[in-house]
Enzyme design. Structure first.
Site, PDB file in Angstrom:
ATOM      1  N   ARG A 138     -65.466   3.315  61.991  1.00  0.00           N
ATOM      2  CA  ARG A 138     -65.679   3.954  63.293  1.00  0.00           C
ATOM      3  C   ARG A 138     -66.847   4.936  63.270  1.00  0.00           C
ATOM      4  O   ARG A 138     -67.270   5.427  64.325  1.00  0.00           O
ATOM      5  CB  ARG A 138     -64.393   4.670  63.746  1.00  0.00           C
ATOM      6  CG  ARG A 138     -64.102   5.940  62.989  1.00  0.00           C
ATOM      7  CD  ARG A 138     -62.659   6.396  63.149  1.00  0.00           C
ATOM      8  NE  ARG A 138     -62.367   6.974  64.455  1.00  0.00           N
ATOM      9  CZ  ARG A 138     -62.434   8.260  64.741  1.00  0.00           C
ATOM     10  NH1 ARG A 138     -62.838   9.129  63.811  1.00  0.00           N
ATOM     11  NH2 ARG A 138     -62.112   8.702  65.930  1.00  0.00           N
ATOM     12  N   TRP A 145     -73.084  15.863  55.885  1.00  0.00           N
ATOM     13  CA  TRP A 145     -72.767  16.058  54.468  1.00  0.00           C
ATOM     14  C   TRP A 145     -72.429  14.754  53.780  1.00  0.00           C
ATOM     15  O   TRP A 145     -72.637  14.606  52.573  1.00  0.00           O
ATOM     16  CB  TRP A 145     -71.720  17.142  54.294  1.00  0.00           C
ATOM     17  CG  TRP A 145     -70.258  16.813  54.402  1.00  0.00           C
ATOM     18  CD1 TRP A 145     -69.618  16.199  55.413  1.00  0.00           C
ATOM     19  CD2 TRP A 145     -69.257  17.171  53.440  1.00  0.00           C
ATOM     20  NE1 TRP A 145     -68.272  16.134  55.159  1.00  0.00           N
ATOM     21  CE2 TRP A 145     -68.026  16.735  53.957  1.00  0.00           C
ATOM     22  CE3 TRP A 145     -69.276  17.835  52.216  1.00  0.00           C
ATOM     23  CZ2 TRP A 145     -66.826  16.922  53.284  1.00  0.00           C
ATOM     24  CZ3 TRP A 145     -68.078  18.025  51.546  1.00  0.00           C
ATOM     25  CH2 TRP A 145     -66.867  17.565  52.074  1.00  0.00           C
ATOM     26  N   ASP A 146     -71.954  13.753  54.523  1.00  0.00           N
ATOM     27  CA  ASP A 146     -71.742  12.422  53.934  1.00  0.00           C
ATOM     28  C   ASP A 146     -73.010  11.934  53.233  1.00  0.00           C
ATOM     29  O   ASP A 146     -72.957  11.309  52.163  1.00  0.00           O
ATOM     30  CB  ASP A 146     -71.399  11.411  55.019  1.00  0.00           C
ATOM     31  CG  ASP A 146     -70.066  11.652  55.687  1.00  0.00           C
ATOM     32  OD1 ASP A 146     -69.219  10.753  55.640  1.00  0.00           O
ATOM     33  OD2 ASP A 146     -69.874  12.730  56.273  1.00  0.00           O
ATOM     34  N   ASN A 182     -73.507  17.861  63.177  1.00  0.00           N
ATOM     35  CA  ASN A 182     -72.408  17.209  62.469  1.00  0.00           C
ATOM     36  C   ASN A 182     -72.703  15.719  62.289  1.00  0.00           C
ATOM     37  O   ASN A 182     -72.537  15.147  61.209  1.00  0.00           O
ATOM     38  CB  ASN A 182     -71.150  17.427  63.305  1.00  0.00           C
ATOM     39  CG  ASN A 182     -69.888  16.854  62.715  1.00  0.00           C
ATOM     40  OD1 ASN A 182     -68.806  17.398  62.928  1.00  0.00           O
ATOM     41  ND2 ASN A 182     -69.947  15.745  61.998  1.00  0.00           N
ATOM     42  N   ARG A 191     -72.329  21.918  66.677  1.00  0.00           N
ATOM     43  CA  ARG A 191     -71.954  22.349  65.331  1.00  0.00           C
ATOM     44  C   ARG A 191     -72.757  21.573  64.293  1.00  0.00           C
ATOM     45  O   ARG A 191     -73.344  20.531  64.577  1.00  0.00           O
ATOM     46  CB  ARG A 191     -70.453  22.135  65.093  1.00  0.00           C
ATOM     47  CG  ARG A 191     -69.997  20.680  65.126  1.00  0.00           C
ATOM     48  CD  ARG A 191     -68.496  20.575  64.829  1.00  0.00           C
ATOM     49  NE  ARG A 191     -68.006  19.203  64.848  1.00  0.00           N
ATOM     50  CZ  ARG A 191     -67.437  18.620  65.902  1.00  0.00           C
ATOM     51  NH1 ARG A 191     -67.318  19.279  67.035  1.00  0.00           N
ATOM     52  NH2 ARG A 191     -67.003  17.368  65.829  1.00  0.00           N
ATOM     53  N   GLN A 193     -72.567  20.774  59.755  1.00  0.00           N
ATOM     54  CA  GLN A 193     -71.613  20.467  58.690  1.00  0.00           C
ATOM     55  C   GLN A 193     -72.082  21.200  57.445  1.00  0.00           C
ATOM     56  O   GLN A 193     -73.079  21.913  57.485  1.00  0.00           O
ATOM     57  CB  GLN A 193     -71.524  18.949  58.461  1.00  0.00           C
ATOM     58  CG  GLN A 193     -70.493  18.253  59.324  1.00  0.00           C
ATOM     59  CD  GLN A 193     -70.146  16.865  58.803  1.00  0.00           C
ATOM     60  OE1 GLN A 193     -70.973  16.149  58.251  1.00  0.00           O
ATOM     61  NE2 GLN A 193     -68.897  16.458  59.000  1.00  0.00           N
ATOM     62  N   GLU A 264     -64.644  13.615  71.008  1.00  0.00           N
ATOM     63  CA  GLU A 264     -64.260  12.412  70.268  1.00  0.00           C
ATOM     64  C   GLU A 264     -62.795  12.416  69.875  1.00  0.00           C
ATOM     65  O   GLU A 264     -62.287  11.411  69.362  1.00  0.00           O
ATOM     66  CB  GLU A 264     -65.150  12.269  69.028  1.00  0.00           C
ATOM     67  CG  GLU A 264     -64.859  13.238  67.904  1.00  0.00           C
ATOM     68  CD  GLU A 264     -65.427  14.631  68.075  1.00  0.00           C
ATOM     69  OE1 GLU A 264     -65.384  15.409  67.103  1.00  0.00           O
ATOM     70  OE2 GLU A 264     -65.920  14.948  69.193  1.00  0.00           O
ATOM     71  N   GLY A 294     -66.142  19.652  57.568  1.00  0.00           N
ATOM     72  CA  GLY A 294     -65.999  18.360  56.918  1.00  0.00           C
ATOM     73  C   GLY A 294     -64.577  18.089  56.470  1.00  0.00           C
ATOM     74  O   GLY A 294     -64.204  16.938  56.250  1.00  0.00           O
ATOM     75  N   ASP A 296     -61.607  17.919  57.971  1.00  0.00           N
ATOM     76  CA  ASP A 296     -60.831  17.855  59.206  1.00  0.00           C
ATOM     77  C   ASP A 296     -59.740  16.788  59.079  1.00  0.00           C
ATOM     78  O   ASP A 296     -60.030  15.627  59.233  1.00  0.00           O
ATOM     79  CB  ASP A 296     -61.728  17.586  60.416  1.00  0.00           C
ATOM     80  CG  ASP A 296     -62.771  16.489  60.162  1.00  0.00           C
ATOM     81  OD1 ASP A 296     -63.046  16.133  58.998  1.00  0.00           O
ATOM     82  OD2 ASP A 296     -63.309  15.991  61.161  1.00  0.00           O
ATOM     83  N   GLU A 480     -62.677   5.158  52.566  1.00  0.00           N
ATOM     84  CA  GLU A 480     -63.065   6.558  52.795  1.00  0.00           C
ATOM     85  C   GLU A 480     -62.381   7.532  51.838  1.00  0.00           C
ATOM     86  O   GLU A 480     -62.990   8.477  51.356  1.00  0.00           O
ATOM     87  CB  GLU A 480     -62.716   6.908  54.238  1.00  0.00           C
ATOM     88  CG  GLU A 480     -63.032   8.316  54.661  1.00  0.00           C
ATOM     89  CD  GLU A 480     -62.486   8.623  56.040  1.00  0.00           C
ATOM     90  OE1 GLU A 480     -62.999   9.571  56.659  1.00  0.00           O
ATOM     91  OE2 GLU A 480     -61.561   7.921  56.495  1.00  0.00           O
TER      92      GLU A 480
END
Length: 538
Positions: A138, A145-146, A182, A191, A193, A264, A294, A296, A480
């Protein structure tokens, strides 16, 4: 593309991108947006905010107001007529059973890479000038940060062009918006991250992508964003990302400039706020700040570990965020020195030294022998131990004694079958036990390496590679997050949180590819999809 079908050059792409619309779906569609999200037209709240309108939004809103009172009005049918969901990229990529896990990851980069596109009018996507790698599932846009952990794997896979493209994309975002959002959606612009651009720049330099000095202007801009308002704070005051403690110590927190439900996750946030006795806007702000972290979500941010509505992210000074800010300050000191700006270099060295001292004192729990978050509103350290405790080691902000003691603490309390656990708490949130996450493994093991504890670092790497390769052998994919307590049949994907487990997956691929390169004799290098090995001990 141009009208004649020829591709746009970089200058043309940047020129068109500059006109990208930053209005969010909630701002644009207002009552229609609320109706779609609260009536759950789409199973996933993120689907609608990623849709593209089929006609001018003001015309859609006018049509909605005209039709909604009609007896036979069907909201889902209305949305289907007026919006096009974003095209789904196949997440059911079929692995070649003759290819190793390493080769599988190398092939996945093409699956996860997106090409820049002309901005779709009034869509939420923020286009970029260069190719970019998405996490997967998704998450079909670039995330901040990923991307750092994804880059670790891109470097080992021999993809310098993607490293270079990513570097320039992040520089573009900072130049355009004043910070890295983000993710590259308009609803993420309020925002950021975890600020890892300083670490990205270091990676670019070591891998020969571009000299770090090339990105000094963007590093300065990002620092200004995170420190906005700091100079005017008096003891006990806070503004945006900055908090000045009673003794004058200046530290950072996560923050979002909006205090409404996340677009979202609209219905989820409204439901959470309804369970709280606090004003709804305070809950929304803390939920948004939790997303900015990050993590969440996690019990780490909660007043009551089993109640998300008790979230109070903005009351906490996170150990990982302040470690990343320390890294940004040391990088700015180094690069300003290199370009001959000695006064600024000295200023950033002093700021870094002050922050390092605060990390070693304010954020160190002597009784637990661990780094923890600090509650500035209650003026006390948080008791919860999380994997974030290793971040000061990653940026070399800890003392040698603290690093040694932390290793003993984390080995005793967070090390699990499959790697370093996220926390000690089981509460159903995804950034808690029993889940393990690739970025946290990397920050921990590399942090311990920095302080000479290679034995513990190697143990974390070994267990994590067993986890990822086990699931790959059973299910032919990377995901993930992972459950770190293995079943008799091997590792399984993690659970909890607001959405189903996602395949892909950018940062898992990146960290795992890096570790496969560093551990060529590990069994994971020979793993094949559909060929599970017998369960092994740890």
């Amino acid at each position: 593309m141009n009208g004649d079908g020829t591709p746009l050059n970089i200058a043309e792409r940047v020129s068109r991108i500059a006109q990208a619309d930053t209005l969010t779906p909630a701002d644009r569609y207002q009552e229609l947006f609320v109706a779609v999200q609260t009536q759950r037209v789409f199973k996933d709240s993120k689907t609608f905010v990623d849709c593209a309108p089929n006609r001018a939004p003001e015309q859609i809103v006018a049509a909605y107001h005209h039709e909604k009172s009609q007896a036979d009005f069907d909201l889902a049918a209305f949305v289907a007529r007026h919006f096009t969901p974003e095209a789904e990229h196949a997440s059911d990529y079929v692995p070649d059973p003759d290819k190793s896990l390493r080769d599988h990851i190398d092939a996945l980069w093409d699956v996860l890479t997106r090409a820049p596109q002309e901005h779709l009018p009034q869509s939420s996507l923020l286009p970029l000038p260069n190719d970019y790698v998405v996490p997967g599932g998704r998450f079909a846009e670039l995330y901040y940060w990923d991307s750092y952990f994804t880059m670790l794997g891109l470097a080992e896979s021999g993809r310098p062009h993607l490293l270079r493209a990513t570097a320039d994309n992040f520089a573009y975002l900072i130049d355009t918006y004043g910070h890295v959002p983000n993710g590259t959606r308009s609803y993420y612009l309020s925002r950021s991250q975890p600020p890892l651009f300083a670490m990205m720049v270091e990676l670019f330099e070591t891998k020969g992508v571009k000299p770090a000095l090339h990105y000094l202007p963007q590093l300065r801009k990002e620092y200004a964003y995170w420190m906005d308002g700091a100079d005017d704070l008096r003891p006990g005051e806070a503004r945006r990302h900055c908090v000045r403690l009673d003794d004058g110590t200046l530290l950072n927190r996560y923050w979002d400039d909006r205090d409404s439900p996340r677009e979202e996750s609209y219905l989820e946030d409204v439901t959470t706020a309804h369970r709280s006795t606090r004003p709804a806007h305070e809950v929304y702000r803390d939920l948004r700040a939790g997303a900015a972290s990050g993590w969440d979500f996690s019990s780490r941010w909660l007043a009551h570990e089993d109640d998300l509505s008790s979230i109070r992210t903005t009351a906490l000074l996170p150990v990982d965020l302040n470690s990343f800010m320390y890294k940004l300050e040391t990088q700015l000191a180094r690069l300003n020195q290199a370009c001959g700006d000695h006064d600024d270099a000295e200023q950033f060295r002093a700021r870094a030294a002050t922050r390092r001292n605060a990390i070693r004192t304010r954020l160190w729990d002597e009784q637990q022998s661990a780094f923890v978050d600090y509650d500035w509103q209650l003026d006390c350290r948080r008791e919860a131990l999380t994997a974030a405790a290793a971040t000061p080691l990653y940026v070399r902000a800890a003392s040698a004694e603290q690093a040694q003691r932390l290793a003993e603490t984390m080995r005793a309390r967070l090390l699990d079958d499959g790697g370093i656990g996220t926390s000690e708490i089981r509460c159903g949130e995804q950034w808690d036990r029993p889940n393990g996450w690739a970025p946290l493994q990397w920050l921990a093991l590399e942090g311990f390496r920095h302080y000479g504890n290679t034995g513990f670092a190697d143990e974390i790497a070994r267990r994590w590679l067993l986890t990822v390769s086990s699931l790959y052998e059973h299910e032919g994919k990377l995901v993930e997050k992972y459950r770190l307590r293995h079943t008799p049949d091997g590792a399984v994907g993690g659970g909890g949180g607001e959405y189903p487990l996602q395949d892909g997956f950018g940062w898992t691929n990146g960290v795992t590819r890096k570790l496969l390169h560093e551990n060529p004799r590990h069994h994971a290098n020979h793993s094949r999809a559909g060929r599970p090995r017998k369960a092994a001990g740890h």
